[in-house]
Design a protein around this motif. Structure first.
Motif, PDB file in Angstrom:
ATOM      1  N   UNK A  41       5.942  -8.567  -4.708  1.00 13.53           N
ATOM      2  CA  UNK A  41       5.939  -7.193  -5.236  1.00 13.53           C
ATOM      3  C   UNK A  41       7.282  -6.742  -5.796  1.00 13.53           C
ATOM      4  N   UNK A  42       8.138  -7.655  -6.156  1.00 16.60           N
ATOM      5  CA  UNK A  42       9.472  -7.311  -6.648  1.00 16.60           C
ATOM      6  C   UNK A  42       9.422  -6.320  -7.814  1.00 16.60           C
ATOM      7  N   UNK A  43       8.479  -6.473  -8.705  1.00 17.67           N
ATOM      8  CA  UNK A  43       8.399  -5.597  -9.896  1.00 17.67           C
ATOM      9  C   UNK A  43       7.381  -4.474  -9.736  1.00 17.67           C
ATOM     10  N   UNK A  44       6.841  -4.279  -8.539  1.00 17.72           N
ATOM     11  CA  UNK A  44       5.872  -3.207  -8.320  1.00 17.72           C
ATOM     12  C   UNK A  44       6.606  -1.874  -8.247  1.00 17.72           C
ATOM     13  N   UNK A  45       6.039  -0.851  -8.861  1.00 17.01           N
ATOM     14  CA  UNK A  45       6.569   0.504  -8.743  1.00 17.01           C
ATOM     15  C   UNK A  45       6.003   1.179  -7.503  1.00 17.01           C
ATOM     16  N   UNK A 102       2.073   1.607  -7.504  1.00 13.57           N
ATOM     17  CA  UNK A 102       1.340   0.387  -7.177  1.00 13.57           C
ATOM     18  C   UNK A 102       1.516   0.035  -5.697  1.00 13.57           C
ATOM     19  N   UNK A 103       2.704   0.245  -5.145  1.00 13.12           N
ATOM     20  CA  UNK A 103       2.913  -0.015  -3.715  1.00 13.12           C
ATOM     21  C   UNK A 103       2.052   0.918  -2.864  1.00 13.12           C
ATOM     22  N   UNK A 104       1.875   2.168  -3.302  1.00 10.95           N
ATOM     23  CA  UNK A 104       0.994   3.090  -2.585  1.00 10.95           C
ATOM     24  C   UNK A 104      -0.446   2.596  -2.614  1.00 10.95           C
ATOM     25  N   UNK A 105      -0.889   2.106  -3.771  1.00  6.92           N
ATOM     26  CA  UNK A 105      -2.252   1.578  -3.879  1.00  6.92           C
ATOM     27  C   UNK A 105      -2.433   0.337  -3.010  1.00  6.92           C
ATOM     28  N   UNK A 106      -1.429  -0.531  -3.003  1.00  9.74           N
ATOM     29  CA  UNK A 106      -1.477  -1.724  -2.150  1.00  9.74           C
ATOM     30  C   UNK A 106      -1.542  -1.309  -0.681  1.00  9.74           C
ATOM     31  N   UNK A 107      -0.759  -0.331  -0.304  1.00 15.12           N
ATOM     32  CA  UNK A 107      -0.757   0.157   1.079  1.00 15.12           C
ATOM     33  C   UNK A 107      -2.129   0.700   1.473  1.00 15.12           C
ATOM     34  N   UNK A 108      -2.739   1.465   0.579  1.00 14.77           N
ATOM     35  CA  UNK A 108      -4.064   2.027   0.864  1.00 14.77           C
ATOM     36  C   UNK A 108      -5.106   0.929   1.036  1.00 14.77           C
ATOM     37  N   UNK A 109      -5.092  -0.059   0.151  1.00 15.72           N
ATOM     38  CA  UNK A 109      -6.044  -1.173   0.255  1.00 15.72           C
ATOM     39  C   UNK A 109      -5.798  -1.979   1.527  1.00 15.72           C
ATOM     40  N   UNK A 110      -4.533  -2.168   1.867  1.00 13.26           N
ATOM     41  CA  UNK A 110      -4.180  -2.969   3.035  1.00 13.26           C
ATOM     42  C   UNK A 110      -4.652  -2.320   4.332  1.00 13.26           C
ATOM     43  N   UNK A 111      -4.796  -1.006   4.341  1.00 13.99           N
ATOM     44  CA  UNK A 111      -5.263  -0.318   5.549  1.00 13.99           C
ATOM     45  C   UNK A 111      -6.664  -0.748   5.960  1.00 13.99           C
ATOM     46  N   UNK A 112      -7.385  -1.409   5.075  1.00 19.77           N
ATOM     47  CA  UNK A 112      -8.731  -1.926   5.390  1.00 19.77           C
ATOM     48  C   UNK A 112      -8.668  -3.273   6.114  1.00 19.77           C
ATOM     49  N   UNK A 150       5.653  -1.734   2.748  1.00 21.84           N
ATOM     50  CA  UNK A 150       4.425  -0.951   2.642  1.00 21.84           C
ATOM     51  C   UNK A 150       4.733   0.485   3.020  1.00 21.84           C
ATOM     52  N   UNK A 151       3.948   1.387   2.460  1.00 25.42           N
ATOM     53  CA  UNK A 151       4.112   2.808   2.781  1.00 25.42           C
ATOM     54  C   UNK A 151       2.843   3.261   3.504  1.00 25.42           C
ATOM     55  N   UNK A 152       2.709   2.803   4.738  1.00 27.07           N
ATOM     56  CA  UNK A 152       1.514   3.087   5.513  1.00 27.07           C
ATOM     57  C   UNK A 152       1.862   3.147   6.995  1.00 27.07           C
TER      58      UNK A 152
END
Length: 65
Positions: free
Chosen positions: A7-11, A14-24, A38-40
């Motif tokens: 995720x080096x180039x993730x803003x 996108x990190x928020x979206x990844x965090x939300x998906x990862x919560x599953x 992650x921001x979760x």
């Protein structure tokens, strides 16, 4: 389960979206990210460490659900 996100180039968006998906992910699952954590509140960061990569030093975050 283990998920790796280079995720080096993730803003932040996108990190928020990844965090939300990862919560599953199931409890005990691990997620590794580069540069930004992650921001979760569903994840605990168990390790933050710098590693030498081909492009330079990268901060790597190891999270557990």
């Amino acid at each position: 389960d283990i998920v790796f996100a280079n995720s080096t180039c993730f803003g932040f968006e996108l990190m928020d979206k990844l965090s939300q998906k990862a919560e599953r992910m199931k409890p005990g699952a691990q997620l590794i990210t580069f540069t930004l954590p992650l921001r979760s509140s569903s994840f605990t960061m168990r390790l933050k460490r710098n590693y030498v990569m081909s492009w330079g030093i990268a901060t790597v975050y190891f999270h557990i659900r």
